[in-house]
Scaffold this motif. Structure first.
Motif, PDB file in Angstrom:
ATOM      1  N   ALA A 174      84.077  62.070 163.476  1.00  0.00           N
ATOM      2  CA  ALA A 174      83.024  63.356 162.952  1.00  0.00           C
ATOM      3  C   ALA A 174      81.724  62.412 162.068  1.00  0.00           C
ATOM      4  N   VAL A 175      82.757  61.704 160.738  1.00  0.00           N
ATOM      5  CA  VAL A 175      82.395  60.812 159.916  1.00  0.00           C
ATOM      6  C   VAL A 175      81.130  59.754 160.942  1.00  0.00           C
ATOM      7  N   ALA A 176      81.746  58.710 161.256  1.00  0.00           N
ATOM      8  CA  ALA A 176      80.499  58.037 162.239  1.00  0.00           C
ATOM      9  C   ALA A 176      79.212  58.780 162.567  1.00  0.00           C
ATOM     10  N   ALA A 177      79.586  59.219 162.765  1.00  0.00           N
ATOM     11  CA  ALA A 177      77.515  60.177 163.055  1.00  0.00           C
ATOM     12  C   ALA A 177      77.209  60.574 161.845  1.00  0.00           C
ATOM     13  N   THR A 178      78.080  60.603 160.752  1.00  0.00           N
ATOM     14  CA  THR A 178      76.622  60.549 159.709  1.00  0.00           C
ATOM     15  C   THR A 178      75.711  59.257 158.619  1.00  0.00           C
ATOM     16  N   LEU A 179      76.698  58.223 159.503  1.00  0.00           N
ATOM     17  CA  LEU A 179      76.916  56.835 158.487  1.00  0.00           C
ATOM     18  C   LEU A 179      75.316  56.445 158.171  1.00  0.00           C
ATOM     19  N   PRO A 180      74.796  56.880 158.952  1.00  0.00           N
ATOM     20  CA  PRO A 180      73.283  56.820 158.651  1.00  0.00           C
ATOM     21  C   PRO A 180      71.965  57.255 157.783  1.00  0.00           C
ATOM     22  N   ALA A 181      72.976  58.700 157.384  1.00  0.00           N
ATOM     23  CA  ALA A 181      72.339  59.739 156.328  1.00  0.00           C
ATOM     24  C   ALA A 181      73.058  59.149 154.837  1.00  0.00           C
ATOM     25  N   LEU A 182      74.618  58.099 155.393  1.00  0.00           N
ATOM     26  CA  LEU A 182      75.332  57.911 154.223  1.00  0.00           C
ATOM     27  C   LEU A 182      74.549  56.309 153.190  1.00  0.00           C
ATOM     28  N   ALA A 183      74.316  56.164 155.002  1.00  0.00           N
ATOM     29  CA  ALA A 183      72.867  54.707 153.694  1.00  0.00           C
ATOM     30  C   ALA A 183      72.467  54.995 152.662  1.00  0.00           C
ATOM     31  N   ARG A 184      71.503  56.286 153.156  1.00  0.00           N
ATOM     32  CA  ARG A 184      70.537  55.914 152.596  1.00  0.00           C
ATOM     33  C   ARG A 184      71.170  56.648 150.949  1.00  0.00           C
ATOM     34  N   LEU A 185      72.521  57.808 151.127  1.00  0.00           N
ATOM     35  CA  LEU A 185      72.180  57.916 149.578  1.00  0.00           C
ATOM     36  C   LEU A 185      73.545  56.915 149.242  1.00  0.00           C
ATOM     37  N   VAL A 186      73.772  55.928 149.890  1.00  0.00           N
ATOM     38  CA  VAL A 186      74.177  54.607 149.046  1.00  0.00           C
ATOM     39  C   VAL A 186      73.442  53.613 148.535  1.00  0.00           C
ATOM     40  N   ASP A 187      71.943  53.308 148.953  1.00  0.00           N
ATOM     41  CA  ASP A 187      70.603  52.587 148.350  1.00  0.00           C
ATOM     42  C   ASP A 187      70.173  53.546 147.379  1.00  0.00           C
ATOM     43  N   GLY A 188      69.923  54.965 147.947  1.00  0.00           N
ATOM     44  CA  GLY A 188      69.231  55.339 146.868  1.00  0.00           C
ATOM     45  C   GLY A 188      70.510  55.844 145.275  1.00  0.00           C
ATOM     46  N   ALA A 189      71.835  55.799 145.790  1.00  0.00           N
ATOM     47  CA  ALA A 189      72.610  55.552 144.589  1.00  0.00           C
ATOM     48  C   ALA A 189      71.418  54.502 143.553  1.00  0.00           C
ATOM     49  N   ALA A 190      72.102  52.736 144.624  1.00  0.00           N
ATOM     50  CA  ALA A 190      72.758  52.030 143.961  1.00  0.00           C
ATOM     51  C   ALA A 190      71.029  51.396 142.847  1.00  0.00           C
ATOM     52  N   GLU A 191      70.279  52.459 144.091  1.00  0.00           N
ATOM     53  CA  GLU A 191      68.906  51.591 143.140  1.00  0.00           C
ATOM     54  C   GLU A 191      68.603  52.448 141.359  1.00  0.00           C
ATOM     55  N   ARG A 192      69.044  53.686 141.724  1.00  0.00           N
ATOM     56  CA  ARG A 192      69.214  54.595 140.186  1.00  0.00           C
ATOM     57  C   ARG A 192      70.209  53.724 139.588  1.00  0.00           C
ATOM     58  N   VAL A 193      71.504  53.128 139.469  1.00  0.00           N
ATOM     59  CA  VAL A 193      73.121  53.066 138.923  1.00  0.00           C
ATOM     60  C   VAL A 193      72.414  51.793 138.000  1.00  0.00           C
ATOM     61  N   ARG A 194      71.661  50.933 139.496  1.00  0.00           N
ATOM     62  CA  ARG A 194      70.743  49.790 138.484  1.00  0.00           C
ATOM     63  C   ARG A 194      69.466  50.151 137.806  1.00  0.00           C
ATOM     64  N   ALA A 195      68.434  51.197 137.279  1.00  0.00           N
ATOM     65  CA  ALA A 195      67.661  51.370 136.399  1.00  0.00           C
ATOM     66  C   ALA A 195      68.349  52.512 135.291  1.00  0.00           C
ATOM     67  N   GLY A 196      69.544  52.323 135.460  1.00  0.00           N
ATOM     68  CA  GLY A 196      70.333  53.225 134.635  1.00  0.00           C
ATOM     69  C   GLY A 196      70.823  54.537 134.644  1.00  0.00           C
TER      70      GLY A 196
END
Length: 315
Positions: free
Chosen positions: A49-71
């Motif tokens: 069930a978790v595996a089916a969510t990985l595309p959405a989770l990847a978007r969350l990781v990338d979005g979070a990384a971008e925002r944390v880098r920006a402070g």
């Protein structure tokens, strides 16, 4: 109770987590080994069930990384078991990745006392969710955890975060959650009915743990807090962890343990500095300066210091 049964009895069941599981109806009459087998069989459904969510989770990781880098900062929000899982995940990032306080914060309905003593009534306070996320802004990320997908405390926090322009996500086990459609990223881990009806501390909580530690680990990798698959940013606060830093440096470089201990001593125990010293064949001050210039990312720090041919020690 299935949706058909709930309709017959006039009971509202708006989440699969509240439905009765037909596979475990004999939970209280089978012997202990079979009882445990039934629970384990349900647990085995979670990773898929978790595996089916990985595309959405990847978007969350990338979005979070971008925002944390920006402070910006990441905020977990949950009540009960969901909130406690969030607290544990956020707390462990500080020593494991030398993460600064405030970069990832968990908000548990009821506050610290609710960590060790159940305070289930506080999850119904929408206003408290808004208040606890009061200072969130457009550069931040707010992740709500709600197995049932309807927790008022989480709903209030997410609504406030959206109003402030924050990047929002929901982690839920309910595909029918009313909160879906109101967040930027929807992570629906459809684990189905629990082995013990309604006990979301079971499969739903396991799913949340898997999702959160995958999210936070991937975020730390994207922020350069690792080198290869090694924890090079960890804080060695006890004898066990100090020994682990020697092991990690040995694994990264192939150097013998005595040499690794010497490098770490020269680097005042800073594993990243010792690693750059070894990989770039440079001194302590140069390694520190390179890491500062590279934002603490080992690979980026090493590159300008050397043009050597990659060796068998490189991953």
């Amino acid at each position: 109770m299935t949706r058909a049964e709930s309709a017959r009895w006039g009971v509202a069941v708006d989440s699969p987590t509240e439905e009765r599981n037909p596979r475990t109806v004999d939970l209280d009459v089978v012997d202990t080994l079979e009882l445990l087998g039934l629970i384990n069989a349900e647990d085995q459904l979670v990773p898929g069930a978790v595996a089916a969510t990985l595309p959405a989770l990847a978007r969350l990781v990338d979005g979070a990384a971008e925002r944390v880098r920006a402070g910006g900062a990441v905020h977990y929000v949950g009540a009960g078991t969901s909130g406690r899982i969030a607290v544990v995940d956020a707390a462990e990032l500080l020593p494991t990745f030398r993460l600064e306080e405030g970069v990832v914060t968990a908000h548990l309905a009821g506050g610290p006392p609710a960590i060790i003593r159940a305070a289930e009534n506080v999850e119904d306070d929408t206003t408290a969710g808004r208040r606890d996320l009061g200072e969130v802004g457009e550069h931040d990320v707010v992740i709500g955890l709600a197995a049932s997908g309807r927790t008022p405390y989480v709903a209030g926090a997410l609504a406030h975060a959206s109003e402030q322009g924050a990047f929002t996500a929901l982690i839920t086990s309910n595909p029918r959650s009313r909160l879906l459609g109101s967040v930027d990223v929807e992570i629906v881990v459809d684990t189905g009915p629990e082995a013990l009806t309604g006990s979301t501390r079971m499969k739903s909580a396991t799913a949340q743990k898997l999702v959160l530690h995958s999210f936070s680990t991937a975020l730390m990798v994207r922020l350069g807090r690792t080198w290869s698959n090694l924890m090079v940013s960890m804080v060695a606060t006890n004898q066990k962890l100090r020994a682990r830093t020697v092991t990690i440096l040995h694994q990264a470089t192939g150097l013998d343990r005595a040499t690794c201990e010497s490098l770490l001593e020269q680097a005042d125990g800073d594993l990243k500095v010792a690693l750059v010293m070894s990989l770039a064949d440079t001194d302590t001050s140069s390694a520190r300066a390179a890491l500062d210039s590279a934002g603490g990312v080992v690979r980026a720090a090493v590159q300008p210091l050397t043009t050597r041919t990659p060796s068998r020690r490189d991953p």
